[in-house]
Design an enzyme around this catalytic site. Sequence first.
Site: not given
Ligand code: SF4
Length: 342
Positions: A92, A119, A159, A191, A214-215, A290, A333
């Site tokens: 995507e 995620c 990814g 990112s 990403s923290l 979300n 995503c």
């Molecule tokens: S937030 Fe980023 S690193 Fe974490 S699982 Fe999702 S795609 Fe992978």
Amino acid sequence: MKKKDIKSITLNELKEEVKHLGEPKYRAAQLFGLLYKKGIEDFRNMLNLPVSFRDLLQENYYISKVDLIKSAKSKDQTEKYLFKLEDENLIESVVIFSDKRVTECISSQIGCKYNCLFCESGKKGFIRNLTVSEIINQVLFVRKKMNSNPNNIVFMGIGEPLDNYDNVVKAICILNSKDAFNVGVRKITISTCGIIPAIKRLQERDWQIELSVSLHAPENKLRSYLMPINNLYPLPDLIEVCRNYADKTNRQITFEYILIKGVNDSPNYADKLAKLIGGFNSKVNLITFNPAPDSLLQAPAAPQVKYFKNKLIAKGIPTTIRISKGDDISAACGQLKSLHLK
Ligand code: SF4
């Protein structure tokens, strides 16, 4: 002999290959222009190249492309594309319009290894890295559609880009090349969930690429709970590497922080976050979680998000709240892919 994917080759590599085929090196830049500026998808249609060279290209290389199988447009103009790759896998891209600027968010892998708690993409596991051309073709599709480049390109789709370091770096070389897309590296954002060795490698390139980390937690234990990668690359080490990156590249690091109700959204965490990242060139981008329909995690209320933001600002940390775009078209995503597969 297996033909090579010509869009997975940087300009410098192509110069050598062209020379090897007995042609002058300048043909490589010419070829780049035809592939990326003109978007030609068949060597036989590259009419300003000598016929003998076109025949050689046809014998040795192929031109890959992605097939659009689904697209959606949001009320706020955000557009989302679902592409099918040559091996039938799906990826995507999202195009976001704001203040006359166009940002394309692209994918770098099929799936992801890192399984962050919040995620959806991470829960589906990892299939493979995208090739250089599969990364490039997402941008080329949008460029052809809009007749111009996106202003910004962000590796924030499916990814972990720094887990596909070599292909992502090659793709950036092509995006940055003046004979291809001519997108400045300062307009490209990577990112990452915090792959320390890859951040160090990126810093050594002296590229001034935007880094977004990403923290999601200001302390080690909580971060490991939310992001298992923290067990490998712990928070104190990550912050140290980010500090060096900001110092050496002169770029401001963005720390992404997803606020999850009752998990990482208390004022106490805002204080800890300010203490952790204070003193170097960085900013925080707050994102309200979300939740997917079956998620046990919840979003905090808007006043809580605002309070968290104000606490950080009061401590001198530049902080913004990311405005969600494309909610009505499943723009987060992995969502369009999930809907398609269902
Ligand atoms: S937030 Fe980023 S690193 Fe974490 S699982 Fe999702 S795609 Fe992978």
